[in-house]
Motif scaffolding. Structure first.
Motif, PDB file in Angstrom:
ATOM      1  N   MET A   1       1.179  -1.160  -0.165  1.00  0.00           N
ATOM      2  CA  MET A   1      -0.362   0.408  -0.477  1.00  0.00           C
ATOM      3  C   MET A   1       0.995   1.039   0.216  1.00  0.00           C
ATOM      4  O   MET A   1       1.939   1.282   0.675  1.00  0.00           O
ATOM      5  CB  MET A   1      -1.041  -0.452   1.269  1.00  0.00           C
ATOM      6  CG  MET A   1      -1.984   0.938   1.033  1.00  0.00           C
ATOM      7  SD  MET A   1      -2.994   0.864   2.486  1.00  0.00           S
ATOM      8  CE  MET A   1      -4.311   2.132   2.328  1.00  0.00           C
ATOM      9  N   THR A   2       0.161   2.316  -1.024  1.00  0.00           N
ATOM     10  CA  THR A   2       0.727   3.231  -0.626  1.00  0.00           C
ATOM     11  C   THR A   2       0.064   4.047   0.007  1.00  0.00           C
ATOM     12  O   THR A   2      -0.768   4.464   0.082  1.00  0.00           O
ATOM     13  CB  THR A   2       1.678   3.507  -1.899  1.00  0.00           C
ATOM     14  OG1 THR A   2       2.148   3.012  -2.423  1.00  0.00           O
ATOM     15  CG2 THR A   2       2.095   5.046  -1.841  1.00  0.00           C
TER      16      THR A   2
ATOM     17  N   GLU B   1      -0.728  -4.015  -3.547  1.00  0.00           N
ATOM     18  CA  GLU B   1      -0.145  -4.719  -3.714  1.00  0.00           C
ATOM     19  C   GLU B   1      -0.614  -5.869  -3.460  1.00  0.00           C
ATOM     20  O   GLU B   1      -1.248  -5.999  -2.339  1.00  0.00           O
ATOM     21  CB  GLU B   1       1.182  -5.382  -3.016  1.00  0.00           C
ATOM     22  CG  GLU B   1       1.922  -4.975  -1.644  1.00  0.00           C
ATOM     23  CD  GLU B   1       0.806  -4.111  -0.860  1.00  0.00           C
ATOM     24  OE1 GLU B   1       0.531  -2.917  -1.073  1.00  0.00           O
ATOM     25  OE2 GLU B   1       1.451  -4.031   0.298  1.00  0.00           O
TER      26      GLU B   1
ATOM     27  N   HIS C   1       6.060   1.817  -6.606  1.00  0.00           N
ATOM     28  CA  HIS C   1       6.020   1.159  -5.127  1.00  0.00           C
ATOM     29  C   HIS C   1       5.330  -0.017  -4.938  1.00  0.00           C
ATOM     30  O   HIS C   1       5.812  -0.863  -4.238  1.00  0.00           O
ATOM     31  CB  HIS C   1       5.768   2.676  -4.062  1.00  0.00           C
ATOM     32  CG  HIS C   1       5.267   2.140  -2.589  1.00  0.00           C
ATOM     33  ND1 HIS C   1       6.020   1.848  -1.857  1.00  0.00           N
ATOM     34  CD2 HIS C   1       4.206   0.828  -2.178  1.00  0.00           C
ATOM     35  CE1 HIS C   1       5.290   1.591  -0.400  1.00  0.00           C
ATOM     36  NE2 HIS C   1       4.293   0.879  -0.788  1.00  0.00           N
ATOM     37  N   GLU C   2       4.042   0.123  -4.839  1.00  0.00           N
ATOM     38  CA  GLU C   2       3.620  -1.005  -5.051  1.00  0.00           C
ATOM     39  C   GLU C   2       4.279  -2.061  -6.265  1.00  0.00           C
ATOM     40  O   GLU C   2       4.044  -3.554  -5.816  1.00  0.00           O
ATOM     41  CB  GLU C   2       1.929  -1.354  -5.747  1.00  0.00           C
ATOM     42  CG  GLU C   2       1.244  -0.425  -5.414  1.00  0.00           C
ATOM     43  CD  GLU C   2       1.033   0.202  -4.033  1.00  0.00           C
ATOM     44  OE1 GLU C   2       1.372  -0.723  -2.971  1.00  0.00           O
ATOM     45  OE2 GLU C   2       0.826   0.947  -3.274  1.00  0.00           O
TER      46      GLU C   2
ATOM     47  N   HIS D   1       6.751  -4.200  -4.256  1.00  0.00           N
ATOM     48  CA  HIS D   1       6.340  -4.814  -3.589  1.00  0.00           C
ATOM     49  C   HIS D   1       6.274  -6.376  -4.141  1.00  0.00           C
ATOM     50  O   HIS D   1       5.925  -7.376  -3.287  1.00  0.00           O
ATOM     51  CB  HIS D   1       4.827  -4.735  -2.797  1.00  0.00           C
ATOM     52  CG  HIS D   1       4.469  -3.913  -2.074  1.00  0.00           C
ATOM     53  ND1 HIS D   1       5.350  -4.370  -0.772  1.00  0.00           N
ATOM     54  CD2 HIS D   1       4.019  -3.190  -1.851  1.00  0.00           C
ATOM     55  CE1 HIS D   1       5.104  -2.816  -0.174  1.00  0.00           C
ATOM     56  NE2 HIS D   1       4.185  -1.933  -0.018  1.00  0.00           N
TER      57      HIS D   1
ATOM     58  N   GLU E   1       7.587  -2.627   3.776  1.00  0.00           N
ATOM     59  CA  GLU E   1       6.783  -1.315   3.215  1.00  0.00           C
ATOM     60  C   GLU E   1       8.104  -0.928   3.458  1.00  0.00           C
ATOM     61  O   GLU E   1       8.205   0.514   2.475  1.00  0.00           O
ATOM     62  CB  GLU E   1       5.831  -0.707   4.334  1.00  0.00           C
ATOM     63  CG  GLU E   1       4.035  -0.706   4.315  1.00  0.00           C
ATOM     64  CD  GLU E   1       3.735  -0.726   2.889  1.00  0.00           C
ATOM     65  OE1 GLU E   1       3.963  -0.308   1.532  1.00  0.00           O
ATOM     66  OE2 GLU E   1       2.871  -0.993   2.645  1.00  0.00           O
TER      67      GLU E   1
ATOM     68  N   TYR F   1       7.031   4.690   5.870  1.00  0.00           N
ATOM     69  CA  TYR F   1       7.528   5.271   4.106  1.00  0.00           C
ATOM     70  C   TYR F   1       8.802   6.125   4.590  1.00  0.00           C
ATOM     71  O   TYR F   1       9.494   5.684   4.031  1.00  0.00           O
ATOM     72  CB  TYR F   1       6.639   5.368   3.823  1.00  0.00           C
ATOM     73  CG  TYR F   1       5.902   4.594   3.467  1.00  0.00           C
ATOM     74  CD1 TYR F   1       4.511   4.320   4.791  1.00  0.00           C
ATOM     75  CD2 TYR F   1       5.320   4.026   2.142  1.00  0.00           C
ATOM     76  CE1 TYR F   1       3.447   3.741   4.544  1.00  0.00           C
ATOM     77  CE2 TYR F   1       4.113   3.362   2.510  1.00  0.00           C
ATOM     78  CZ  TYR F   1       3.428   3.405   3.274  1.00  0.00           C
ATOM     79  OH  TYR F   1       1.972   2.083   3.159  1.00  0.00           O
TER      80      TYR F   1
HETATM   81 ZN    ZN Z   1       3.719  -0.250   0.014  1.00  0.00          ZN
END
Ligand code: ZN
Length: 458
Positions: A1-2, A306, A322-323, A326, A345, A394
């Motif tokens: 996740m972002t 993700e 980012h995803e 993952h 993360e 993050y």
């Molecule tokens: Zn993430």
């Protein structure tokens, strides 16, 4: 996740206190018993584990409801006899125990279900017969999924439904963290999924895995999807448009987008996904699947999410990269996302920063907003200090890995991460496993480094 959309604003708004020594006694609640199971999943988890899923679901006209059956082949890795599993119904996480649950299971064969617990996200299933060590058993149940109207990883917006964490999966042990909306509570073992989705012919169903057949019957289609060696299965449903491509490493890219996204934007996101897959394969080790599906939509609330072979992302480079990162940190090397969110993360964000550039705030990180804030804190802390989650896990987390790379050198950083991937691929790793992977490649005593970054919990 972002959740980086507001990181800069949070860093400005949140009280910034000077870095201080971590409190010696702090430990994430209940981490010790859970960490034992997480760090040695092949050892002796207290419950039986899935090795294969066979799922058959039929949708309504819109993809808002799916009915069918799920069969799970369970194996007891030993040494003792096992008599139960915990089935996680994560789809009930947001709405909880409403009169009509979003995800219901019934008509069990091979086991007897208890009453849903933990906000209706967990059902204890007693196996019909105790399962001896190294033997397998079949468990199956009827499944109804009602996708709530909500812009979320499990939700629908307009004509599009997103079914992340919709399929019930067994917990790894008896430890049952609650659902968290920001961040993740998920943890599952790698297994093989065979999923048949019966849906209107006009509806696309991007998913984890690879389509093995499409059978047309009048105005409907049954799409059969195989996904070997993944720890979860997610899909979406709706009138998506798509573009396809291929990475230089041979991975087929299927990029799906909603009506609010232009084809040019989708092509741009696809190239961000491609360069991440190519970078990950080069730096860490192969992405061992033939396909990667990207679903692009207006996910303002969570930016992206993700799943194995499958991500949801806003139409922007940061969440897309980012995803996709993952795929290594969460999908290939699993972790307890509730107890140790930094493992996937912070590493995914470090990979993102390597591709998109080091953020300025790393020059003055870490930012500790209170004494409990730590890199190794779990979602039990961050769910109640949610403003600190993005800056901590993050922001600080990625800066920590960037500083570690400077400390031990880029070659050793790469070697450590390659070893960590090679030794834990398809498994579940704990914090000590990752920290030890770095210590194993350098003569520098990393203990002061981890202490400075408040990252010492088992
Ligand atoms: Zn993430």
């Amino acid at each position: 996740m972002t959740v980086l959309h507001s990181l800069s604003a949070l860093l400005l708004l949140a009280p910034i206190t000077p870095a201080s020594s971590p409190p010696e006694t702090f430990r994430p609640a209940a981490a010790s018993s859970h960490a034992a199971a997480a760090s040695s999943p092949a050892g002796a988890p207290p419950v039986a584990q899935p090795v294969a899923y066979d799922v058959q679901l039929t949708s309504d006209a819109t993809g808002a409801r799916w009915d069918g059956r799920e069969r799970i082949v369970l194996r007891n890795p030993g040494p003792g006899t096992m008599d139960h599993i915990w089935l996680r119904l994560w789809g009930n996480g947001v709405d909880g125990c409403t009169s009509t649950l979003d995800v219901t299971v019934s008509s069990f064969r091979g086991g007897i279900p208890g009453t849903p617990e933990v906000g209706c996200t967990a059902v204890r299933v007693t196996l019909s017969k105790p399962l001896p060590a190294r033997r397998t058993a079949d468990l199956s149940f009827a499944l109804t999924i009602r996708v709530p109207e909500r812009a979320d990883r499990f939700g629908r917006v307009g004509a599009y439904a997103f079914l992340g964490n919709a399929l019930p999966v067994p917990a790894i042990g008896d430890d049952l963290p609650p659902y968290v909306s920001g961040g993740e509570s998920f943890q599952s073992v790698t297994a093989s999924f065979l999923v048949s989705l019966n849906h209107p012919a006009a509806m696309a169903v991007p998913a984890t895995g690879t389509v093995v057949s499409e059978t047309r019957h009048h105005d409907r289609v049954t799409t059969r999807i195989a996904a070997p060696l993944v720890r979860d299965f997610a899909w979406a449903a709706g009138p998506f448009a798509s573009v396809t491509g291929r990475t230089s490493t041979g991975v087929r890219l299927r990029t799906w987008y909603t009506g609010e996204v232009t084809p040019e934007t989708a092509t741009g996101v696809q190239s961000d996904v491609a360069r991440t897959l190519e970078y990950g394969a080069r730096e860490y080790g192969a992405y061992p699947y033939p396909e990667m599906d990207t679903v692009i939509g207006g996910f303002e609330g969570f930016q992206g999410m993700e799943y194995p072979n499958f991500v949801l992302t806003e139409p922007a480079a940061l969440p897309a990269v980012h995803e996709t990162a993952h795929q290594w940190w969460y999908a290939l090397v699993g972790n307890d996302e509730y107890r140790n969110p930094w493992l996937d993360e912070s590493l995914a964000q470090y990979t993102t920063d390597k591709l998109l550039g080091t953020p300025d705030y790393c020059a003055t990180a870490p930012f500790w907003f209170d004494d409990g804030m730590r890199i190794d804190a779990g979602m039990d802390y961050y769910a109640t200090h949610y403003d600190f989650y993005a800056p901590g896990i993050y922001g600080d987390g990625a800066c920590m890995f960037l500083e570690l790379e400077t400390l031990i050198g880029a070659d050793k950083m790469r070697t450590a991460l390659r070893n960590y991937l090679a030794r834990n691929r398809f498994g579940v790793a704990g914090p000590a496993t990752l920290r030890n992977a770095f210590q194993a490649v350098t003569m520098v005593d990393l203990t002061p480094f981890w202490e400075r970054w408040r990252n010492t919990a088992a």
